[in-house]
Design a protein around this motif. Sequence first.
Motif, mmCIF file in Angstrom:
data_model
loop_
_atom_site.group_PDB
_atom_site.id
_atom_site.type_symbol
_atom_site.label_atom_id
_atom_site.label_comp_id
_atom_site.label_asym_id
_atom_site.label_seq_id
_atom_site.Cartn_x
_atom_site.Cartn_y
_atom_site.Cartn_z
ATOM 1 N N ASN A 219 -23.507 -51.115 -27.738
ATOM 2 C CA ASN A 219 -22.905 -52.303 -28.353
ATOM 3 C C ASN A 219 -23.838 -52.930 -29.405
ATOM 4 O OD1 ASN A 219 -24.224 -52.657 -25.642
ATOM 5 N ND2 ASN A 219 -24.270 -54.772 -26.340
ATOM 6 N N ILE A 220 -23.593 -54.199 -29.737
ATOM 7 C CA ILE A 220 -24.444 -54.916 -30.696
ATOM 8 C C ILE A 220 -25.691 -55.462 -30.015
ATOM 9 C CG2 ILE A 220 -24.619 -57.033 -32.108
ATOM 10 C CD1 ILE A 220 -23.161 -55.052 -33.667
ATOM 11 N N ILE A 221 -25.499 -56.210 -28.929
ATOM 12 C CA ILE A 221 -26.625 -56.859 -28.259
ATOM 13 C C ILE A 221 -26.250 -57.137 -26.813
ATOM 14 C CG2 ILE A 221 -25.979 -59.251 -28.829
ATOM 15 C CD1 ILE A 221 -29.007 -59.711 -29.516
ATOM 16 N N THR A 222 -27.273 -57.139 -25.938
ATOM 17 C CA THR A 222 -27.078 -57.320 -24.503
ATOM 18 C C THR A 222 -28.017 -58.394 -23.981
ATOM 19 O OG1 THR A 222 -26.572 -54.963 -24.254
ATOM 20 C CG2 THR A 222 -27.173 -56.150 -22.250
ATOM 21 N N MET A 223 -27.509 -59.207 -23.046
ATOM 22 C CA MET A 223 -28.367 -60.111 -22.275
ATOM 23 C C MET A 223 -28.335 -59.675 -20.822
ATOM 24 S SD MET A 223 -28.237 -64.221 -21.499
ATOM 25 C CE MET A 223 -27.655 -64.092 -19.784
ATOM 26 N N VAL A 224 -29.501 -59.543 -20.205
ATOM 27 C CA VAL A 224 -29.611 -59.153 -18.798
ATOM 28 C C VAL A 224 -30.197 -60.318 -18.007
ATOM 29 C CG1 VAL A 224 -30.649 -57.555 -17.150
ATOM 30 C CG2 VAL A 224 -29.909 -56.723 -19.388
ATOM 31 N N HIS A 225 -29.487 -60.706 -16.956
ATOM 32 C CA HIS A 225 -29.913 -61.789 -16.062
ATOM 33 C C HIS A 225 -30.102 -61.177 -14.682
ATOM 34 C CE1 HIS A 225 -28.251 -65.551 -13.692
ATOM 35 N NE2 HIS A 225 -29.502 -65.278 -13.363
ATOM 36 N N GLN A 226 -31.347 -61.167 -14.218
ATOM 37 C CA GLN A 226 -31.630 -60.600 -12.899
ATOM 38 C C GLN A 226 -32.684 -61.439 -12.195
ATOM 39 O OE1 GLN A 226 -33.218 -56.612 -13.433
ATOM 40 N NE2 GLN A 226 -35.250 -57.385 -13.875
ATOM 41 N N LEU A 227 -32.773 -61.270 -10.889
ATOM 42 C CA LEU A 227 -33.794 -61.951 -10.115
ATOM 43 C C LEU A 227 -35.062 -61.099 -10.096
ATOM 44 C CD1 LEU A 227 -31.535 -63.284 -7.214
ATOM 45 C CD2 LEU A 227 -32.176 -64.402 -9.360
ATOM 46 N N ALA A 228 -36.030 -61.503 -9.304
ATOM 47 C CA ALA A 228 -37.342 -60.860 -9.352
ATOM 48 C C ALA A 228 -37.417 -59.562 -8.558
ATOM 49 C CB ALA A 228 -38.401 -61.841 -8.845
ATOM 50 N N ILE A 229 -36.295 -59.078 -8.028
ATOM 51 C CA ILE A 229 -36.296 -57.826 -7.268
ATOM 52 C C ILE A 229 -36.457 -56.666 -8.244
ATOM 53 C CG2 ILE A 229 -34.969 -56.368 -5.697
ATOM 54 C CD1 ILE A 229 -33.480 -58.968 -4.874
ATOM 55 N N PRO A 230 -37.473 -55.827 -8.075
ATOM 56 C CA PRO A 230 -37.694 -54.736 -9.041
ATOM 57 C C PRO A 230 -36.576 -53.697 -9.011
ATOM 58 C CG PRO A 230 -39.171 -54.518 -7.164
ATOM 59 C CD PRO A 230 -38.491 -55.844 -7.017
ATOM 60 N N GLY A 231 -36.462 -52.954 -10.094
ATOM 61 C CA GLY A 231 -35.450 -51.899 -10.192
ATOM 62 C C GLY A 231 -35.138 -51.511 -11.623
ATOM 63 N N LEU A 232 -35.066 -52.511 -12.530
ATOM 64 C CA LEU A 232 -34.817 -52.209 -13.943
ATOM 65 C C LEU A 232 -36.059 -51.564 -14.538
ATOM 66 C CD1 LEU A 232 -33.074 -52.453 -16.529
ATOM 67 C CD2 LEU A 232 -34.024 -54.756 -16.827
ATOM 68 N N GLN A 233 -35.850 -50.456 -15.263
ATOM 69 C CA GLN A 233 -36.955 -49.738 -15.873
ATOM 70 C C GLN A 233 -36.620 -49.356 -17.310
ATOM 71 O OE1 GLN A 233 -37.516 -46.337 -13.292
ATOM 72 N NE2 GLN A 233 -38.795 -47.483 -11.870
ATOM 73 N N ILE A 234 -37.648 -49.319 -18.145
ATOM 74 C CA ILE A 234 -37.484 -48.832 -19.510
ATOM 75 C C ILE A 234 -38.399 -47.617 -19.702
ATOM 76 C CG2 ILE A 234 -36.838 -51.061 -20.469
ATOM 77 C CD1 ILE A 234 -39.670 -51.247 -21.623
ATOM 78 N N PHE A 235 -37.972 -46.742 -20.623
ATOM 79 C CA PHE A 235 -38.752 -45.545 -20.921
ATOM 80 C C PHE A 235 -39.587 -45.828 -22.163
ATOM 81 C CE2 PHE A 235 -39.354 -41.112 -22.365
ATOM 82 C CZ PHE A 235 -39.872 -40.585 -21.188
ATOM 83 N N LYS A 236 -40.890 -45.851 -21.987
ATOM 84 C CA LYS A 236 -41.783 -46.211 -23.086
ATOM 85 C C LYS A 236 -43.034 -45.339 -23.030
ATOM 86 C CE LYS A 236 -43.935 -50.252 -25.294
ATOM 87 N NZ LYS A 236 -45.333 -49.779 -25.377
ATOM 88 N N ASP A 237 -43.390 -44.810 -24.188
ATOM 89 C CA ASP A 237 -44.607 -43.984 -24.308
ATOM 90 C C ASP A 237 -44.606 -42.835 -23.300
ATOM 91 O OD1 ASP A 237 -45.495 -45.717 -26.310
ATOM 92 O OD2 ASP A 237 -46.495 -47.021 -24.865
ATOM 93 N N GLY A 238 -43.415 -42.234 -23.110
ATOM 94 C CA GLY A 238 -43.319 -41.042 -22.293
ATOM 95 C C GLY A 238 -43.270 -41.255 -20.797
ATOM 96 N N GLU A 239 -43.088 -42.507 -20.331
ATOM 97 C CA GLU A 239 -43.025 -42.741 -18.890
ATOM 98 C C GLU A 239 -42.079 -43.907 -18.578
ATOM 99 O OE1 GLU A 239 -46.596 -44.119 -16.992
ATOM 100 O OE2 GLU A 239 -47.242 -45.242 -18.759
ATOM 101 N N TRP A 240 -41.581 -43.918 -17.345
ATOM 102 C CA TRP A 240 -40.733 -45.001 -16.875
ATOM 103 C C TRP A 240 -41.609 -46.144 -16.375
ATOM 104 C CZ3 TRP A 240 -35.875 -45.388 -18.115
ATOM 105 C CH2 TRP A 240 -35.143 -44.243 -18.395
ATOM 106 N N LEU A 241 -41.297 -47.354 -16.848
ATOM 107 C CA LEU A 241 -42.070 -48.537 -16.494
ATOM 108 C C LEU A 241 -41.153 -49.607 -15.919
ATOM 109 C CD1 LEU A 241 -44.281 -48.781 -19.711
ATOM 110 C CD2 LEU A 241 -44.972 -47.845 -17.490
ATOM 111 N N GLY A 242 -41.617 -50.282 -14.878
ATOM 112 C CA GLY A 242 -40.846 -51.371 -14.302
ATOM 113 C C GLY A 242 -40.840 -52.599 -15.196
ATOM 114 N N VAL A 243 -39.790 -53.395 -15.058
ATOM 115 C CA VAL A 243 -39.645 -54.606 -15.858
ATOM 116 C C VAL A 243 -39.713 -55.814 -14.918
ATOM 117 C CG1 VAL A 243 -38.090 -55.929 -17.324
ATOM 118 C CG2 VAL A 243 -38.275 -53.461 -17.619
ATOM 119 N N LYS A 244 -40.727 -56.618 -15.082
ATOM 120 C CA LYS A 244 -40.933 -57.780 -14.222
ATOM 121 C C LYS A 244 -40.309 -59.019 -14.857
ATOM 122 C CE LYS A 244 -44.537 -60.151 -11.580
ATOM 123 N NZ LYS A 244 -45.996 -60.233 -11.301
ATOM 124 N N THR A 245 -39.546 -59.759 -14.075
ATOM 125 C CA THR A 245 -38.807 -60.908 -14.584
ATOM 126 C C THR A 245 -39.592 -62.201 -14.400
ATOM 127 O OG1 THR A 245 -36.752 -59.811 -13.938
ATOM 128 C CG2 THR A 245 -36.616 -62.153 -14.450
#
Length: 339
Positions: A219-245
Amino acid sequence: MEVLMSNWKDVQSIPPNYIFPPDRRPGKISFPNCKDIPIIDLRKIDGHDDRSETIQQIIKACRHFGFFQVIHHGISESLMEEAMSVIREFFQMPGEYKSTYYSTDMNKRCRLFSSTTVYEKEPFHFWRDNLTHHCHPLEENIQSWPEKPLRYRVVVSDYSIEVRRFLLMILGLICEGLGLRPGYFEGELTKTQLFSVNYHIPCPDPSLTLGMPEHFDPNIITMVHQLAIPGLQIFKDGEWLGVKTLPNAVFVIPGLQLKVISNDLFKSPLHRVIPHATETRTTISSFLVPSTDVLIEPAEVALGNPPVYKAFTYKEFFAANSGKGWGVVLESFRQQIPE
């Protein structure tokens, strides 16, 4: 076993059709957190100098990271808590009631499904239930939303209005940063607003399955609203990294259409979700989506170089999806460089 995971009780082991092949499963539970996610503070947009600095921070985040976290975004903390609460209430309602909203028909304006909309055909299922419905304009869509919990429509309508205001504000700041005319993204480019909730029950062994496939947002743009429970990850510099809220913060993800409009200046990150072993994860994503017939192309002001992509309609973009992923679809619209 029930299709909807939110109806499952006391899950002790993962059903075989949720266990992914070794090359697709996470393989571990603990991942390092990404330490350099840009943080944008929107309190600073009122003063001239601070506004310019904030805009440049957003442009830099879109160019070099494709993902940023926003604090002091203007969506009230109490409304965010209410939205998360009423969503949890919905998923905890009796299965007989939720089944009235179950559908894998992508054309339905409100649909509840499990894993993906091709559940019956997929070889492995993702560890999630999903509720998706249209939000804008409210008067055309609200009657299709869940009637229960009784406060659902009031809370989610207030929430969706605030989210749309916020995302259009971010796009307005991006307009300023790129030198686009004011209001460039309003109207047909952001005609549709989708509210999409992923509900992940606790998973006995998250190393064997996925809560969501790795994907780019189309799409054009996304907003993600989540609590502090880990699980969302992005792929950066060749590895999966967790996203801390951060507390009361939201994430913004530029979609692939924004990547096109910026003439490949912006990034759009590959991301995924893995479930949690002991906690239920609830994530609210809000998407601004172009109308099907609007033309998507690099904006003239972004053309410091020749256009990287051919012009296309959003309908053509969706029609080109052969199941190989949105990143592959986007590459099919890339201009061929003469040899």
